[in-house]
Design a protein around this motif. Structure first.
Motif, PDB file in Angstrom:
ATOM      1  N   HIS A   8       0.805  -1.219   0.000  1.00 22.96           N
ATOM      2  CA  HIS A   8       0.000   0.000   0.000  1.00 22.96           C
ATOM      3  C   HIS A   8       0.839   1.270   0.000  1.00 22.96           C
ATOM      4  O   HIS A   8       0.286   2.354   0.210  1.00 22.96           O
ATOM      5  N   GLY A   9       2.140   1.153  -0.189  1.00 18.10           N
ATOM      6  CA  GLY A   9       2.968   2.358  -0.301  1.00 18.10           C
ATOM      7  C   GLY A   9       3.029   3.139   0.994  1.00 18.10           C
ATOM      8  O   GLY A   9       3.122   2.576   2.086  1.00 18.10           O
ATOM      9  N   ASN A  10       2.938   4.452   0.866  1.00 18.77           N
ATOM     10  CA  ASN A  10       3.133   5.309   2.042  1.00 18.77           C
ATOM     11  C   ASN A  10       1.829   5.735   2.695  1.00 18.77           C
ATOM     12  O   ASN A  10       1.695   6.870   3.148  1.00 18.77           O
ATOM     13  N   ILE A  11       0.852   4.828   2.788  1.00 17.23           N
ATOM     14  CA  ILE A  11      -0.366   5.169   3.506  1.00 17.23           C
ATOM     15  C   ILE A  11      -0.037   5.339   4.987  1.00 17.23           C
ATOM     16  O   ILE A  11       0.971   4.833   5.484  1.00 17.23           O
ATOM     17  N   LYS A 456       5.598  17.042  -4.682  1.00 19.32           N
ATOM     18  CA  LYS A 456       4.756  16.909  -5.871  1.00 19.32           C
ATOM     19  C   LYS A 456       3.500  16.111  -5.512  1.00 19.32           C
ATOM     20  O   LYS A 456       3.585  15.080  -4.854  1.00 19.32           O
ATOM     21  N   THR A 457       2.361  16.597  -5.978  1.00 17.68           N
ATOM     22  CA  THR A 457       1.106  15.875  -5.746  1.00 17.68           C
ATOM     23  C   THR A 457       0.330  15.696  -7.047  1.00 17.68           C
ATOM     24  O   THR A 457      -0.871  15.435  -7.015  1.00 17.68           O
ATOM     25  N   GLY A 458       1.005  15.821  -8.211  1.00 13.90           N
ATOM     26  CA  GLY A 458       0.347  15.571  -9.492  1.00 13.90           C
ATOM     27  C   GLY A 458       0.091  14.094  -9.667  1.00 13.90           C
ATOM     28  O   GLY A 458       0.011  13.323  -8.701  1.00 13.90           O
ATOM     29  N   ILE A 459      -0.020  13.632 -10.911  1.00 13.70           N
ATOM     30  CA  ILE A 459      -0.324  12.229 -11.188  1.00 13.70           C
ATOM     31  C   ILE A 459       0.707  11.324 -10.521  1.00 13.70           C
ATOM     32  O   ILE A 459       1.912  11.522 -10.687  1.00 13.70           O
ATOM     33  N   ALA A 460       0.225  10.361  -9.739  1.00 19.50           N
ATOM     34  CA  ALA A 460       1.063   9.398  -9.009  1.00 19.50           C
ATOM     35  C   ALA A 460       2.058  10.108  -8.096  1.00 19.50           C
ATOM     36  O   ALA A 460       3.100   9.559  -7.752  1.00 19.50           O
ATOM     37  N   ASN A 461       1.739  11.330  -7.679  1.00 22.02           N
ATOM     38  CA  ASN A 461       2.640  12.145  -6.866  1.00 22.02           C
ATOM     39  C   ASN A 461       4.013  12.294  -7.514  1.00 22.02           C
ATOM     40  O   ASN A 461       5.030  12.412  -6.835  1.00 22.02           O
ATOM     41  N   ALA A 462       4.032  12.293  -8.843  1.00 20.23           N
ATOM     42  CA  ALA A 462       5.288  12.372  -9.574  1.00 20.23           C
ATOM     43  C   ALA A 462       5.392  13.632 -10.420  1.00 20.23           C
ATOM     44  O   ALA A 462       6.488  14.026 -10.791  1.00 20.23           O
ATOM     45  N   LEU A 463       4.284  14.259 -10.736  1.00 19.40           N
ATOM     46  CA  LEU A 463       4.316  15.484 -11.537  1.00 19.40           C
ATOM     47  C   LEU A 463       4.165  16.697 -10.640  1.00 19.40           C
ATOM     48  O   LEU A 463       3.380  16.689  -9.687  1.00 19.40           O
ATOM     49  N   ARG A 497      -7.999  16.549  -2.926  1.00 17.18           N
ATOM     50  CA  ARG A 497      -7.374  17.719  -2.312  1.00 17.18           C
ATOM     51  C   ARG A 497      -7.006  17.427  -0.859  1.00 17.18           C
ATOM     52  O   ARG A 497      -5.938  17.830  -0.382  1.00 17.18           O
ATOM     53  N   ASN A 498      -7.911  16.753  -0.158  1.00 11.47           N
ATOM     54  CA  ASN A 498      -7.601  16.369   1.224  1.00 11.47           C
ATOM     55  C   ASN A 498      -6.353  15.499   1.282  1.00 11.47           C
ATOM     56  O   ASN A 498      -5.504  15.670   2.165  1.00 11.47           O
ATOM     57  N   GLN A 499      -6.228  14.572   0.334  1.00 12.55           N
ATOM     58  CA  GLN A 499      -5.058  13.704   0.312  1.00 12.55           C
ATOM     59  C   GLN A 499      -3.804  14.488  -0.062  1.00 12.55           C
ATOM     60  O   GLN A 499      -2.714  14.230   0.461  1.00 12.55           O
ATOM     61  N   ASN A 500      -3.937  15.466  -0.960  1.00  6.98           N
ATOM     62  CA  ASN A 500      -2.810  16.351  -1.273  1.00  6.98           C
ATOM     63  C   ASN A 500      -2.289  17.012  -0.008  1.00  6.98           C
ATOM     64  O   ASN A 500      -1.072  17.076   0.235  1.00  6.98           O
ATOM     65  N   TYR A 501      -3.207  17.508   0.796  1.00  5.54           N
ATOM     66  CA  TYR A 501      -2.824  18.186   2.041  1.00  5.54           C
ATOM     67  C   TYR A 501      -2.067  17.230   2.972  1.00  5.54           C
ATOM     68  O   TYR A 501      -1.027  17.603   3.538  1.00  5.54           O
ATOM     69  N   ILE A 502      -2.567  16.013   3.128  1.00  6.25           N
ATOM     70  CA  ILE A 502      -1.908  15.036   4.005  1.00  6.25           C
ATOM     71  C   ILE A 502      -0.499  14.727   3.488  1.00  6.25           C
ATOM     72  O   ILE A 502       0.466  14.661   4.262  1.00  6.25           O
ATOM     73  N   ASN A 503      -0.351  14.545   2.173  1.00  8.75           N
ATOM     74  CA  ASN A 503       0.962  14.234   1.608  1.00  8.75           C
ATOM     75  C   ASN A 503       1.952  15.369   1.815  1.00  8.75           C
ATOM     76  O   ASN A 503       3.131  15.142   2.088  1.00  8.75           O
ATOM     77  N   ILE A 504       1.474  16.603   1.666  1.00  7.59           N
ATOM     78  CA  ILE A 504       2.358  17.751   1.891  1.00  7.59           C
ATOM     79  C   ILE A 504       2.793  17.804   3.352  1.00  7.59           C
ATOM     80  O   ILE A 504       3.966  18.043   3.662  1.00  7.59           O
ATOM     81  N   LEU A 505       1.852  17.573   4.263  1.00  2.91           N
ATOM     82  CA  LEU A 505       2.192  17.542   5.692  1.00  2.91           C
ATOM     83  C   LEU A 505       3.279  16.516   5.978  1.00  2.91           C
ATOM     84  O   LEU A 505       4.222  16.770   6.725  1.00  2.91           O
ATOM     85  N   ARG A 506       3.155  15.350   5.381  1.00  8.28           N
ATOM     86  CA  ARG A 506       4.057  14.241   5.702  1.00  8.28           C
ATOM     87  C   ARG A 506       5.433  14.397   5.087  1.00  8.28           C
ATOM     88  O   ARG A 506       6.442  14.035   5.712  1.00  8.28           O
ATOM     89  N   PHE A 507       5.486  14.936   3.883  1.00  4.55           N
ATOM     90  CA  PHE A 507       6.737  14.835   3.133  1.00  4.55           C
ATOM     91  C   PHE A 507       7.441  16.168   2.887  1.00  4.55           C
ATOM     92  O   PHE A 507       8.544  16.168   2.348  1.00  4.55           O
ATOM     93  N   LEU A 508       6.857  17.294   3.274  1.00  4.91           N
ATOM     94  CA  LEU A 508       7.563  18.563   3.142  1.00  4.91           C
ATOM     95  C   LEU A 508       8.587  18.652   4.271  1.00  4.91           C
ATOM     96  O   LEU A 508       8.231  18.640   5.450  1.00  4.91           O
ATOM     97  N   ASN A 509       9.845  18.736   3.905  1.00  3.77           N
ATOM     98  CA  ASN A 509      10.944  18.629   4.872  1.00  3.77           C
ATOM     99  C   ASN A 509      11.494  20.017   5.174  1.00  3.77           C
ATOM    100  O   ASN A 509      12.356  20.525   4.466  1.00  3.77           O
ATOM    101  N   LEU A 510      10.985  20.620   6.229  1.00  2.00           N
ATOM    102  CA  LEU A 510      11.404  21.963   6.627  1.00  2.00           C
ATOM    103  C   LEU A 510      11.723  21.975   8.121  1.00  2.00           C
ATOM    104  O   LEU A 510      11.341  21.073   8.857  1.00  2.00           O
ATOM    105  N   GLY A 511      12.403  23.028   8.566  1.00  2.52           N
ATOM    106  CA  GLY A 511      12.609  23.248   9.988  1.00  2.52           C
ATOM    107  C   GLY A 511      13.683  22.373  10.595  1.00  2.52           C
ATOM    108  O   GLY A 511      14.520  21.786   9.902  1.00  2.52           O
TER     109      GLY A 511
END
Length: 1063
Positions: A8-11, A456-463, A497-511
């Motif tokens: 299931h990947g990165n669920i 990236k949150t485009g197609i397959a989170n690759a674009l 869009r909700n899933q985009n938000y969750i992915n950004i929360l998880r994988f944006l590497n800041l701070g």
């Protein structure tokens, strides 16, 4: 090729539990990516309605093994398929053998992507397609060795094509062959190593060594000559007064050397010394020491940024014995700078945030209205719009310009408005999504630890046509994060869009990278999220004309009931505990270009007519730590920028900040932060044990609690008790420092050390003994439970100073000793501007079994010389103490000397003690000048300095207007004599800077008065705008903060016989 049905990947962990619960069969299983270890997997198995998790770890040879029960032989497998097949057998160390694979749920429909010709031009366009292809294959087929061959061939082809497009004539042929060989055979080996947690990239290092072999030989011959040259040119400075101790290590030309510091506080010099008994080698004057940058990764490292003789900066890195000695040195150096500087560090700044979907069209020549917050909504008035903000954060989507062209446009616009040349702090671009951070020149050396990243949150989170870019930094000692996102479009794609938000929360590497258990919502004191979030008004397309009619009548609240983002936030699906200012402007999408009079809500496509109902797609939200100061001053959109089908959106904020702490109290005793009787209620079906991790910048390292005891395991919920008392030892025990700090908490499992929930506790609430607390736990954007307990804060005691913003007060009954961080939706503050920061979460108390909102912090009044009016701000907000400009002439350091009359050791004193009791200096003459803008206290708040009545019986005070910090720009522009004239007030000049006005000597804005006995009852006044107290920007004005007059002879309030402090 068939994908692995059970992978299931990165669920998220909670999503995996939900899927297994739906399966409802013992032996159901799935495999997901590990949340705690990069390159590892988690095997989740359902048995008797509980989920058991086992880590699948790779070894150095990339072989996989399962962490099963003790005593079971470890087996290694090359691919996941073989591992799963083996564990279908019984007695393999799992709670039960694998039986029923749980397949992935059907994904929401992907967004179609249309590439324009210029996006695919050249190597960058091809690289985007290569990245997309490789990412898509790796996501769908993670366990197949075939992807290695595919990716190698694609990358090798890309390298050959790039060489054909680029000019590589000057590159030696053997180097090109080595690089091609790397892409042909070794790049995927590096990728496998990186996925398993080895980030060293050994094959790339080997390639680099081959290419740089000749360069290495040159360095080895040149380095000894440079060292000899350095010894010749180093000048010996005249010796200073004082003792030298506590050596530090410094890197000179890559070679560690030992050095000694001496800080001459009275003389304003920092001496460097290589030998303990020799003379000083070099010194820097206080105004040449530009910045102290504390390493977040290594707690004993410090970088000192100094200005050289040629007006260039140089960074010197030092390693202290421990973090406490580093902190002591920083305090001493800041004490020296404060003594010799005519400006104090700001404790409040203002921030402009703008977001604009540019619609792939060039912007108009003028963008002034955007940066002046003019248009619809909560906007700036004509007078205040010329006042420059301290920081500008601009997010753009579908941006057709290059980075340099866009930054030049922004700087030029700001220069026209403010006559200030703003400095670029950071810029980051993902395809056509971009974020730019600009700051006033005087703040350049207050900003450090700048990071940027993208997801990236485009197609397959690759674009990268959809996704997010982010920037984070420290402003002095306050952390900031900014995220600009462009989420999936389409009214029907709310879930994506909700899933985009969750992915950004998880994988944006800041701070701060040490805060790995926490996503970006907990890593920053202040986090701002802006962008084209693409949430729409959820009404049928047949209502289009009715929507337009309501917009013309400004009936926005009727439409906001159907705003998808508002609905999703209310259901706690996205942006939990974020705050957004009230929307009082028209929907910003979708307009006909070159006009703002008509919405173009239909679009002809090959598949038919598509409806884009007018919607508030472009938004700004915020989230901050509890009990910190943040106020939204404007939130709206422009009317006159019409090149795009979106209108630009602006928002401005007042934000409290902290600076390098300098102790003003006497000898410090050992302090502590104790957590007791903690109980967690977790929303989970996992059968595992848990422990707590405590993180904070006031701790040298994070602290783990002992394993908790699982009490109850009901359907979907688990109660865990942590009976052991945990005491945390802060680096500094001074209450003025500790009450500004926060403790981040993470509940982790013992089996795989994955977090099951994170929260934050403000130490400001723990000033009394044994205070109960209750905080909500969240993980990856979901609410996962609650943590309650008792916290006790033991500080060194001593007097405290105040910031420009003071007490939080709410008109609700309080029960002493309890604070509760949960929202109360129906609560409204007693005044229009809420400074109490609801952006993190609400604050409440239990009183008679009922949770009431509100909190109070009672600080004893400070003594002051007779006849002096000491200011005290009663505005809601952060009441963390800090001296103000006027306090400096009234209050003096007090304390005790060392034992037996000897100067105490460095880290037992200057900042932790050893100060002589001195006479207080008289007030500066400017304090006696009449003030036109004198602030009266509201009725019912003036009186004696300390009331004998219990706190709960006092009437709730009304916050007074507040003043801002003092930072100014030397370049200012006078837009004219326009003035602001609120009802009931005389005309006042306007502050030229939101954080400091160019005030004439003797006309410094006062701080709100502290309650004192014997004063006449002040007349009640209405809250007013903070911009009314100074003049507009103009050139040639005297300094904003005149230097403080020297103390009279015989009244020296500095440390006797120890004017030079040493490290």
């Amino acid at each position: 090729i068939v994908p692995c049905p059970w992978y299931h990947g990165n669920i998220t962990r909670s999503k995996a539990e939900d899927l297994l619960s739906k399966a409802a069969k013992d032996g159901s299983f799935l495999i997901r990516d590990s949340e705690s270890i990069q390159g590892a997997f988690a095997l989740c198995v359902l048995y008797q309605n509980c989920v058991y998790t086992y880590r699948i770890l790779p070894n150095e040879e990339r072989k996989l093994s399962v962490q099963a029960s003790a005593g079971v032989p470890i087996r290694f497998f090359s691919v996941l398929n073989d591992l799963v097949e083996e564990y279908y057998k019984e007695n393999m160390g799992l709670v039960t053998h694998l039986q029923f694979p749980v397949q992935k749920e059907e994904e929401p429909e992907e967004e179609s992507v249309e590439f324009s010709p210029n996006e695919l031009d050249g190597p960058n366009g091809l690289l985007s397609l290569v990245n997309f292809f490789c990412s898509y294959v790796c996501n769908v087929y993670p366990c197949l060795p075939a992807i290695t061959i595919i990716c190698q061939r694609v990358l090798n082809y890309y390298f050959i094509l790039s060489c054909a497009l680029l000019n590589v004539i000057s590159v030696p042929e053997d180097h090109l062959k080595s690089i091609q060989e790397y892409f042909r055979n070794s790049v995927c080996l590096d990728a496998e190593q990186f996925q398993s947690g080895n980030i060293g990239l050994p094959y790339l290092k080997q390639l680099t060594l081959v290419i740089c072999k000749n360069l290495t030989n040159e360095i080895s011959r040149t380095l000894p000559a440079l060292e000899a040259f350095q010894k010749v040119v180093d000048q010996q400075m005249s010796p200073g007064v004082g003792r030298l101790k506590n050596p530090v290590k410094s890197d000179v030309l890559g070679i560690p050397t030992k050095m000694y510091f001496k800080v001459d506080v009275d003389g304003g010099k920092l001496y460097f010394k290589k030998a303990k008994d020799g003379s000083e080698d070099k010194y820097y004057v206080h105004n040449k020491i530009l910045q102290l940058v504390k390493s977040q990764k290594v707690h004993n490292k410090l970088v000192i940024v100094v200005e050289t003789e040629k007006e260039k900066t140089m960074r010197k890195e030092f390693a202290f014995e421990d973090s406490k000695k580093r902190e002591g040195f920083c305090q001493l150096l800041q004490q020296m700078k404060n003594k010799h500087s005519d400006k104090l560090e700001p404790d409040m700044i203002t921030i402009f945030i703008g977001t604009w979907n540019m619609g792939n069209a060039s912007p108009p020549p003028k963008l002034n209205s955007w940066f002046q917050s003019k248009g619809q909504g909560k906007t700036q008035d004509d007078t205040a719009c010329h006042i420059p903000h301290d920081i500008y954060v601009i997010g753009s989507q579908e941006d057709p310009l290059g980075e340099k062209e866009w930054v030049d446009t922004l700087k030029s616009t700001l220069r026209d408005i403010t006559n200030i040349s703003f400095k670029q702090i950071s810029i980051h671009t993902l395809w056509n999504i971009r974020i730019v951070v600009l700051a006033k020149p005087e703040h350049e050396n207050r900003i450090s630890h700048v990071f940027s990243d993208s997801v990236k949150t485009g197609i397959a989170n690759a674009l990268g046509n959809k996704g997010a870019v982010g920037v984070s930094f420290m402003f002095n000692d306050t952390s900031f994060g900014f995220v600009n996102s462009h989420l999936t479009s389409g009214s029907e794609k709310k879930l994506r869009r909700n899933q985009n938000y969750i992915n950004i929360l998880r994988f944006l590497n800041l701070g701060d990278k040490k805060l790995n258990p926490f996503d970006i919502t907990h890593r920053f004191t202040h986090l701002f999220w802006l962008g084209d979030l693409n949430y729409r008004i959820e009404l049928p397309s047949s209502d289009a004309e009715n929507i337009v009619s309501k917009i013309k009548q400004q009936q926005y609240q009727d439409l906001l009931m159907y705003d998808q983002l508002t609905q999703e936030r209310q259901e706690e699906k996205v942006f939990i505990d974020y705050e957004e200012e009230e929307i009082t402007f028209a929907p910003t999408y979708r307009f006909e270009r070159d006009t703002r009079e008509k919405y173009a809500y239909t679009k002809a496509k090959a598949t038919g007519t598509k409806y884009n109902l007018p919607s508030w797609c472009d938004r700004v939200l915020r989230k901050s730590y509890p009990l910190v100061h943040v106020v939204c001053q404007s939130y709206g959109c422009t009317n006159d920028i019409m090149t795009s089908d979106h209108s630009p959106v602006f928002a401005t904020f007042q934000v409290g900040v902290t600076s390098q702490f300098v102790s003003k109290n006497g000898i410090a005793s050992e302090g502590g932060i104790k957590f007791m009787n903690c109980i967690a209620i977790l929303r989970t079906k996992s059968n595992t044990k848990f422990f707590i991790e405590y993180h904070s910048s006031c701790l040298e390292n994070f602290v783990k609690s002992p394993e908790g005891e699982n009490l109850e395991h009901s359907e979907g919920s688990l109660k865990v008790r942590f009976g052991s008392h945990i005491e945390l030892k802060p680096i500094i025990s001074d209450p003025e420092y500790l009450l500004d700090q926060h403790i981040l908490i993470s509940i982790k499992s013992t089996d795989c050390e994955e977090s099951y929930g994170e929260g934050c506790v403000a130490l400001r609430e723990a000033q009394t003994s044994n205070v109960e607390f209750s905080i909500a736990l969240k993980h990856h954007g979901e609410k996962t439970g609650e943590l309650t307990g008792v916290i006790q804060l033991r500080t060194s005691g001593g007097k405290q100073t105040e910031k420009l913003y003071g007490k939080h007060h709410f008109p609700h009954p309080l029960k002493k000793g309890f604070f509760h961080y949960n929202k109360e939706p129906n609560y409204e503050p007693p005044i229009p501007i809420n400074i109490s920061n609801p952006s993190y979460m609400g604050v409440g108390y239990k009183s008679g079994g009922v949770s009431d909102m509100g909190w109070s912090y009672n600080m004893p009044p400070r003594a002051s010389p007779p006849g002096c009016h000491i200011s005290k701000d009663t505005t809601q907000g952060n009441i963390s103490p800090k001296k103000t400009a006027q306090d400096m002439g009234v209050h003096c350091p007090q304390g005790k000397g060392g034992e037996d009359g000897k100067p105490p050791e460095m880290f037992d004193n200057p900042l932790y003690g050893s100060m002589v009791v001195t006479k207080q200096t008289s007030r500066s003459k400017e304090h006696d000048f009449p003030r036109k803008d004198h602030l009266n206290l509201p009725e019912g708040f003036a009186g004696t300095s300390k009331s004998p009545e219990p706190e709960a019986e006092r009437p709730p005070p009304v916050p007074t207007p507040r003043n801002r910090s003092f930072t100014c720009s030397t370049e200012c522009k006078n837009p004219g004599p326009t003035t602001l004239q609120p009802p009931g007030f005389n005309k006042k000049p306007v502050v030229p800077s939101r954080s400091e006005g160019g005030l004439l000597p003797g006309n410094r804005p006062p701080l709100p008065l502290k309650s004192r006995g014997g004063l006449p009852d002040p007349q009640p006044i209405k809250p007013r705008d903070y911009r009314e107290t100074a003049e507009l920007p103009s050139k040639g004005r005297p300094p904003a903060r005149p230097t403080q007059p020297p103390p009279k002879e015989g009244n020296d309030h500095h440390m006797s016989n120890s004017s030079n402090k040493n490290i």
